[in-house]
Structure formats: structure tokens, C-alpha cells
Design a protein around this motif. Structure first.
Motif, PDB file in Angstrom:
ATOM      1  N   ARG A 731       0.854  -1.195   0.000  1.00 18.76           N
ATOM      2  CA  ARG A 731       0.000   0.000   0.000  1.00 18.76           C
ATOM      3  C   ARG A 731       0.883   1.236   0.000  1.00 18.76           C
ATOM      4  N   LEU A 732       0.572   2.170  -0.908  1.00 20.52           N
ATOM      5  CA  LEU A 732       1.316   3.411  -1.085  1.00 20.52           C
ATOM      6  C   LEU A 732       0.379   4.590  -0.885  1.00 20.52           C
ATOM      7  N   PRO A 733       0.911   5.803  -0.775  1.00 19.78           N
ATOM      8  CA  PRO A 733       0.014   6.959  -0.623  1.00 19.78           C
ATOM      9  C   PRO A 733      -0.999   7.092  -1.756  1.00 19.78           C
ATOM     10  N   GLY A 734      -0.662   6.615  -2.956  1.00 14.95           N
ATOM     11  CA  GLY A 734      -1.567   6.754  -4.094  1.00 14.95           C
ATOM     12  C   GLY A 734      -2.434   5.548  -4.367  1.00 14.95           C
ATOM     13  N   GLY A 735      -2.371   4.518  -3.541  1.00 17.86           N
ATOM     14  CA  GLY A 735      -3.177   3.337  -3.794  1.00 17.86           C
ATOM     15  C   GLY A 735      -2.442   2.075  -3.380  1.00 17.86           C
ATOM     16  N   VAL A 736      -2.879   0.944  -3.926  1.00 18.48           N
ATOM     17  CA  VAL A 736      -2.329  -0.348  -3.541  1.00 18.48           C
ATOM     18  C   VAL A 736      -1.967  -1.135  -4.794  1.00 18.48           C
ATOM     19  N   THR A 737      -0.902  -1.924  -4.728  1.00 15.65           N
ATOM     20  CA  THR A 737      -0.457  -2.715  -5.868  1.00 15.65           C
ATOM     21  C   THR A 737      -1.335  -3.955  -6.016  1.00 15.65           C
ATOM     22  N   PRO A 738      -1.271  -4.619  -7.169  1.00 12.62           N
ATOM     23  CA  PRO A 738      -1.904  -5.940  -7.272  1.00 12.62           C
ATOM     24  C   PRO A 738      -1.268  -6.905  -6.272  1.00 12.62           C
ATOM     25  N   ALA A 739      -2.031  -7.908  -5.845  1.00  9.47           N
ATOM     26  CA  ALA A 739      -1.540  -8.885  -4.886  1.00  9.47           C
ATOM     27  C   ALA A 739      -0.771  -9.988  -5.595  1.00  9.47           C
TER      28      ALA A 739
END
Length: 812
Positions: A731-739
Motif C-alpha cells: 500500500r502506497l500513498p496513491g493506492g495499492v499494488t496488485p496482490a
């Protein structure tokens, strides 16, 4: 020979990059590809009326690959016939042959190359208010004469059917039986738009086949047997004022090595239907199912292909819907999985406004390509998207421009081949502009996407050269060759020393993870011109180096020489010296002692016999193995709620050893975490630990495993675990990566997180598990503050968590 316009690879990549960067899904317009992309071919003036080019219809194929060459069924304006054209891949040119395929001027035509014979099935086009006098569907067979290098007719055509029919499609099963499907009916009888229509006279999906040992003997066409009457469809070739057929459409495909399948649209049921027949079974024995079931889920656009191997599916099709919402799927990729279930993945939305899609499968690299024209419905640009067969998903927008011509601005009706394509064949697609009556086409090299990123200048005064190269396909390897030598396995960088004066050529060929080699290697030629007469070796110096004891896993060296124009050869920890360029940077170094050596080499090839050598030691900035049996020794701040706990316990990660255990439960307010504040904020940070999950967690929850905070105390990056499947994501400030797949419950794993914060540019990070990078980004935005603290566990209440940690290391 027919060809104009040079292929512009850059414009396609630029268009995709701009769309991705903006985050906006744009409607396809003719302005999307302002520069010509692809090639302009011969005219097809004198054949079909608008709006159907001779490259239509949707489920049909006009191209095939045989005898190491591409061929096409295309119109000849000189003879007013459809003839075989041959394609020169190197020159990007079509050349017609004298072999006539069809003499009728307005036909729907499908071709099948089975490795021995070319089969051509054709029927007169039925668009417009006045059906043609000749309505026979014919099959012709051709063979290739290897001595003459030409295609030879095997005899008179076979009549398969008579009466109005629409878009026949042909394939061959494992017994040698040929199958043809098409739709037929009475114009004006349309139960889709007229509930009072006489459905007994409505359109039907028809099927016919040859005898297994005689491709000239065929059974009488019969309606595809479906117990729910789903093979009764709509057929009205004169419905639209422009003469565009509104008929449903069908396609047949051989698959699994022992079956054929028929996929068809049904605007009466609003579904896409599927029927399968086991090779050798009785004609009336078909199993039926629904491939796509959604209100307004059907239109008259289909294209289908099959492939063997361990992919997400074994049959893949593109199918258009009649959805109207801007974000609704307009074109889906439908695929039949290994368990016999159909799935749908959106290829384009209604807002993307593309049409007449065609699918192609790259069997070497397990990739799938979809081509489509936009804007609907006259066309303009042919776009494409590429996706892995193992997990087909598509990005937003219409795709990358593949064919566009300013002089022929309505590219439409893209067609390809029934065959799977390979590195050897490449991929060829053909389209047409119905306004200018002109063929348009383009080709695509298939492979690993290998490129040379670092190389010598075009002319150098040194006999040393280093090449760096990369591939876009994960897991690709390489074969290298110098000056025509037999290619050998190599890795990047590849260095050569002591080269003689003159021209030299380096080539590198990518090899995919499945073992398929790129069809064409990437090459580079340069000139070596070492001045004569110099026999004095230069001296070497290292002007910038790491501290003798460093807490950083990165080391940078600036090299100098007393001879201008010198190059360098470098070695780390006793490995063979390679050509290097100052500054030399090593990343991801292990703890312990390291030795770097550099030797200057002048333009005449004289090398310093006494390299400059420097040794240093890397030690972690912070380490805690929890051997103290408490959190105080490592400076951890341990916090937990009444229902949570944090403790240093035995057997947490390693048997017989102590480690941290962080537990919380799925109750409101339950939290547990341990936090380490670092001595100072750092813009670069390497952070590793050995972790183990003690219990699966609560389905539907996502829990923080580890996180980093900046100097302002804000969490900028969190590694999360999805409790339901154990996957990891960031999880990053701009959203979340694919799992991605993570370690199983109770499985011990070493995690490594490398983060670089760049206040004046893009931030980068990478997460690896047991030495393998699983997630990374090179253009994140983590803020401008340095990294100051790390945390294990979650401060979000109510998370079911049992996480164990040991051997925590931090490097600057």
C-alpha cells in the motif's frame, strides 16, 4: 510489389504512455495516431460495396503462414479475381501470384491451412436489399508446389450449400473431418426486433462437415442441435439503410485435440452460446452451454482461436456486446478454462468505441493479442492490446495504434490467421479502407522484447567494449555472438577486450522462459580504431569510495586516469574484470568484507598492470535478533491493546531461538505492533527481516505485516497480507499494488525491502521474498521526507494477526 510508409514504432508507444500517464480512458478518434503507422498496400477497387471490405467478416481469416512465409487471399484489380498474394517480411511488400481463389466479386471468404492443403470457403455477400443471383457456398482446395514455389488448385470447387448464408467459417478436427458453420435465414424475419415475426422462418446456425477420408464428400447442412432452440437466431442482411447486415454470426474451432466447438451470437436470447462435439460422435450429439450471459450481452461480432498448453484457457474468443453504458464492456475476451467454464475479461468499454475485433495467440511466448478498429463503425485506426494467456487482463483505452494512414483514414475490418503465431512467423495483420478501397497492413516481431541499453560509440579508440541488454519478458535468457561466431549463453553485461581495429558486430537474441528464441537477434555494429605507437600503460586512481566501515548496501566509485580517453576494467570480490564506466555503482551488496579493483586501459589498449584496490566492510545500520529476550535492548516501542500482545518468545521463527511475536484478534479495538525509530532520517533504506505467519487470519481482512514511516511520522509504505489467500501487496500513498503469491501459513521467509526517496524526482522501491523480487515500482511518490522508522504489526483495530519476526536488519 506494393508497399508505402515506413513503420513508426515510437508513436504507438508514445500514445500508450500518454494515456497511461494521464489516467484517462479516451474515445478512439482518427487523431489518436497522427503519424502513419504500418504500410499501405494494393487497391481493392472493383470488389465489395461498402461497408464491408474484402478483409471482413469478423470470424473469418484471410491470412495464413506456410513454407516460412505469409500469404493472403486478396483482390487483384487487374484480373478482377481474388488471388493468392505472398508477403515479403523483410521488404514489407505484397506480391500477387497467378493462383485464383475466387472469381465472384463480392464474397465472404475464410481460409484454412492444415499443413498439407489450403482450404478456401466462400459465399456471396448478402448485404443490401437485393440478394445476388448466385447464393452457393463453395469450398476449394489448393496445394503448394515446392519446386515452382506456387499454389496449385486441386480441382473443381465443392458446393456446400445454397441460399442466403452469412460468414462461413471452416476448421478441421483430429479425424481429418472438415467442419463449416454459418448462419442462414429469410431476410426481414427478425424475432429480435419484431416479436410477431414467424420464428419458423427465422435464421438458424447451420453446420456441415466432410467425410473423414474424403474432403470432397459432405453431409447436407443441418441446424445445430440445441435443446433450448438457441441456434435459432436473427438474420436480416438488408435491415440497415446502409446495407449493413444485422445477422447473428457463428464460428467453429477445433480444440483439445479431439473436439470441435461452435460459438455463436444470439440477439434474440441476448447471449453468446457454445456447443461442443467430440470427434467421431454422431452428428446430433452436441453439448451446449452459455459462454456469456448478460442483458444486452450479444451482438454479431465474434472471432475465436484455440491453443494447447497450461494457460488460463484452451479456447479464446472476442465477442462484442450491445451494452450502452460508457463503462460497460463493449468487447469481451471470453475464454474456456481447463475445467470447461467460460470467463469474461473486458477488452474495451463502450467509451473506447472500437469494433470488429480479432484475436491471435502467440504459442511460443504464451501471449494473446487482440486487434480492433476505432472509432466505430467506419473505423480509422487499428489498435491492439497484448496480455499473458495465463492471466488475460487488459489496460484501459482503445490500445496501441497498429495501423493508421492519413491518406486512407478509415482503416477497418482487421483480419489475421487461424494459426497460432511464433517467433519464427511473427504476426501479420491486414485491414482495409472502404472509402479509398485500399489494403492496409502491419507486422509485429514476436519475442522477449530484447533491447541493447548500453553499447560503445559508433567509432572508438579502444579495443574494449561492454554491452548491457534487457528483455521485457520475465525469466528471459540470452544468446550472444560477436562477429558471426556461434551464439552462446550470456548475461548482461557482456564485455569484450583486445578487439582488433576495424568493424565489429555484436548480436544478442532473447530466449523466452518456455525456450522459444526470438526470430531476429538485436545487433549493433561499431568501429575500433586504436592509434598505433603507444606502448605506455596508464595509471589508475579511485577518487571517490565508500567509508572503510559502511552501513550502506550500495557502493559507488569514481575512477581517474593520467591518460585522457582511458576506459576501465573493474572487479568486485575477486571476480573476473569487466569493462566499466565511471562512476561504478554496486547495489544490494551483502554484509561483510568487500574488495574493489580498477585498472585503466588507454586508447592503444595498454592496461595498468597494477590496478588500484580498495577494501571496505558493510555492517547493518541496525540489527536485532531478539537474543536479549526483550524489546528494550533493540530500542523497540511495543504497543498492544488489552486483547492484543507483543512479546519476545522462544521458537517464534527459528526452532530453539527467540524472536518477536505480535498478536491481535478480530475484536473491536484489538491492536498490536512494535516500532523502531532509526538514529536519523535516511533517503535510502534497506530493510530485511525473517517472518512467519502463525495463523491464517480472518477471511475478508487485510493486515499490515511491516511498514515504513517518514520523518514526519506518516506511513509511506506498508506490506500487507490478504488473509483469505495469503497473498502480499504493498500500500502506497496513491493506492495499492496488485496482490502476489506470499509464503504459506507457518512458512518461514526472508523479506527484503529496498526504498529510495528522491525529493526532486520519482521514488523507487522493491520487495523481495527469499531472494526473488515480487513487487517493485520505479516511479512512486512517497513524499519528500526521509525514512525514519519501521513497524511490524497493525494499529488498525480488529485485525486477526499472529506474526513472528526475527533477524531484523537495516542499512542506509
Amino acid at each position: 510489389m506494393h508497399r508505402t510508409h515506413v513503420l513508426r514504432r515510437g508513436i504507438a508507444a508514445l500514445t500508450t504512455l500518454l494515456l497511461a500517464a494521464s489516467g484517462i480512458s479516451l474515445v478512439a478518434t482518427k487523431a489518436s495516431a497522427a503519424v502513419d503507422v504500418g504500410y499501405v498496400g494494393p487497391s481493392y477497387a472493383g470488389t465489395t460495396q461498402q461497408p464491408n471490405a474484402p478483409t471482413a467478416e469478423k470470424p473469418q481469416s484471410k491470412l495464413w503462414y506456410a513454407q516460412d512465409k505469409w500469404w493472403g487471399a486478396m483482390w487483384d484489380t487487374a484480373s478482377n479475381d481474388y488471388v493468392v498474394w505472398g508477403y515479403d517480411w523483410t521488404k514489407h511488400e505484397w506480391a500477387k501470384t497467378p493462383t485464383v481463389l475466387e472469381t465472384r466479386t463480392r464474397v465472404d471468404m475464410d481460409v484454412l491451412w492444415d499443413g498439407t492443403h489450403l482450404y478456401v470457403v466462400s459465399t456471396p455477400k448478402t448485404s443490401g436489399p437485393n440478394p445476388p443471383a448466385d447464393t452457393t457456398t463453395l469450398l476449394r482446395r489448393f496445394s503448394f508446389d515446392a519446386v515452382k514455389g506456387s499454389w496449385i488448385s486441386d480441382g473443381t470447387p465443392v458446393q456446400l450449400a445454397s441460399g442466403l448464408s452469412y460468414s462461413p467459417v471452416i476448421d478441421k478436427d483430429s479425424t481429418g473431418t472438415l467442419w463449416v458453420t454459418y448462419t442462414t435465414g429469410v431476410p426481414g424475419v427478425d424475432p429480435v426486433h419484431d416479436p410477431t415475426a414467424d420464428t419458423t422462418r427465422a435464421a438458424r446456425v447451420m453446420i456441415t462437415h466432410s467425410q473423414p477420408t474424403d474432403d470432397r464428400a459432405w453431409v447436407a447442412p443441418y441446424q445445430l442441435p440445441t435443446p433450448d432452440d438457441s441456434s435459432t437466431v436473427t438474420f436480416d442482411p438488408a435491415k440497415d439503410p446502409g446495407g449493413q447486415p444485422s445477422s447473428d454470426i457463428a464460428a467453429v474451432v477445433s480444440f483439445d485435440g479431439n473436439k470441435v466447438g461452435v460459438l455463436w451470437s444470439n440477439q434474440r436470447t441476448q447471449k453468446v452460446h457454445w456447443a461442443t462435439h467430440v470427434d467421431g460422435d454422431p452428428d446430433q450429439t452436441w453439448a451446449t452451454s452459455v459462454a456469456y450471459d448478460n442483458p444486452q450481452g450479444s451482438d454479431d461480432h465474434l472471432n475465436i482461436k484455440s491453443v494447447a498448453g497450461g494457460n488460463a484457457g484452451r479456447v479464446f474468443a472476442v465477442a462484442k456486446t450491445s451494452h450502452t453504458g460508457a463503462t460497460d464492456p463493449l468487447i469481451n475476451l471470453l475464454y474456456l478454462d481447463l475445467q470447461g467454464n467460460w470467463s469474461a475479461r473486458p477488452f474495451a468499454t463502450v467509451a473506447d468505441n472500437v469494433t470488429r475485433a480479432s484475436v491471435v495467440i502467440d504459442s511460443d511466448h504464451h501471449d494473446l493479442y487482440v486487434f480492433a478498429a476505432g472509432p466505430c463503425c467506419a473505423g480509422g485506426t487499428i489498435y491492439y492490446k497484448k496480455t499473458p494467456l495465463a492471466n488475460p487482463t487488459f489496460g484501459s483505452g482503445p490500445g496501441t495504434p497498429f495501423i493508421f494512414s492519413n491518406a486512407n483514414p478509415e482503416a477497418n475490418n482487421v483480419t489475421t490467421t487461424k494459426q497460432t503465431v511464433t517467433s519464427a512467423s511473427g504476426l501479420l495483420a491486414l485491414a482495409g479502407d472502404d472509402q479509398t478501397r485500399t489494403y492496409l497492413y502491419n507486422q509485429l516481431e514476436l519475442g522477449t522484447g530484447t533491447t541493447i541499453s548500453t553499447k560503445p560509440a559508433a567509432s572508438v579508440a579502444t579495443g574494449d567494449a561492454t554491452f548491457e541488454f534487457t528483455a521485457t519478458e520475465p525469466g528471459a535468457t540470452f544468446l550472444c555472438s560477436l562477429d558471426g561466431a556461434v551464439p552462446a549463453a550470456c548475461t548482461s553485461p557482456q564485455s569484450y577486450t583486445g578487439l582488433t581495429n576495424g568493424n565489429h558486430t555484436f548480436s544478442v537474441r532473447g530466449v523466452g522462459a518456455a525456450g522459444a528464441q526470438d526470430g531476429t537477434p538485436v545487433t549493433y555494429t561499431w568501429n575500433v580504431a586504436v592509434p598505433a605507437g603507444d606502448t605506455v600503460a596508464p595509471s589508475t586512481g579511485i577518487s571517490l569510495r565508500p567509508k572503510a566501515v559502511s552501513t550502506a548496501r550500495e557502493a559507488a566509485f569514481t575512477l581517474v586516469s593520467d591518460e585522457a580517453g582511458s576506459t576501465f576494467r573493474c572487479s568486485l570480490d575477486g571476480k573476473p574484470a569487466v569493462v566499466c564506466t565511471s562512476p561504478v555503482v554496486y547495489r544490494g551488496l551483502a554484509d561483510g568484507d568487500h574488495t574493489f579493483a580498477a585498472a585503466a586501459v588507454d586508447a592503444a589498449g595498454n592496461a595498468d598492470a597494477t590496478p588500484d584496490v580498495y577494501s571496505w566492510k558493510i555492517t547493518p545500520w541496525f540489527f536485532d535478533g531478539f537474543s536479549s529476550k526483550n524489546f528494550t535492548h533493540g530500542g523497540w516501542l511495543a504497543r498492544h491493546s488489552r486483547t492484543g500482545s507483543t512479546a519476545v518468545v522462544k521458537n517464534a521463527v527459528y526452532p530453539g531461538d527467540t524472536g518477536a511475536r505480535i498478536r491481535s484478534v478480530a475484536r473491536r479495538g484489538s491492536t498490536a505492533s512494535i516500532t523502531k525509530r532509526l538514529p536519523a532520517a535516511s533517503s535510502t533504506l534497506g530493510f530485511s527481516w525473517v517472518g512467519r505467519v502463525g495463523r491464517p487470519g480472518l477471511r475478508g481482512q487485510t493486515v499490515d505485516v511491516a511498514s515504513l514511516r517518514n520523518a514526519a511520522g506518516k506511513v509511506v509504505l506498508s506490506v500487507e497480507r490478504v488473509s483469505s489467500n495469503g497473498k502480499l501487496r504493498v500500500r502506497l500513498p496513491g493506492g495499492v499494488t496488485p496482490a502476489v503469491k506470499g509464503p504459506a501459513v507457518a512458512q518461514r521467509a526472508r523479506f527484503m525491502l529496498d526504498v529510495t526517496v528522491n525529493p526532486r524526482g520519482k521514488d523507487a522501491w522493491a520487495l523481495s521474498v527469499d531472494g526473488r523480487t515480487v513487487l517493485k515500482r520505479s516511479a512512486s511518490n512517497l513524499g519528500s521526507s526521509g525514512l525514519r522508522s519501521l513497524r511490524f504489526g497493525s494499529v488498525a483495530g480488529g485485525r486477526s494477526l499472529d506474526y513472528r519476526v526475527d533477524s531484523v536488519k537495516v542499512w542506509q
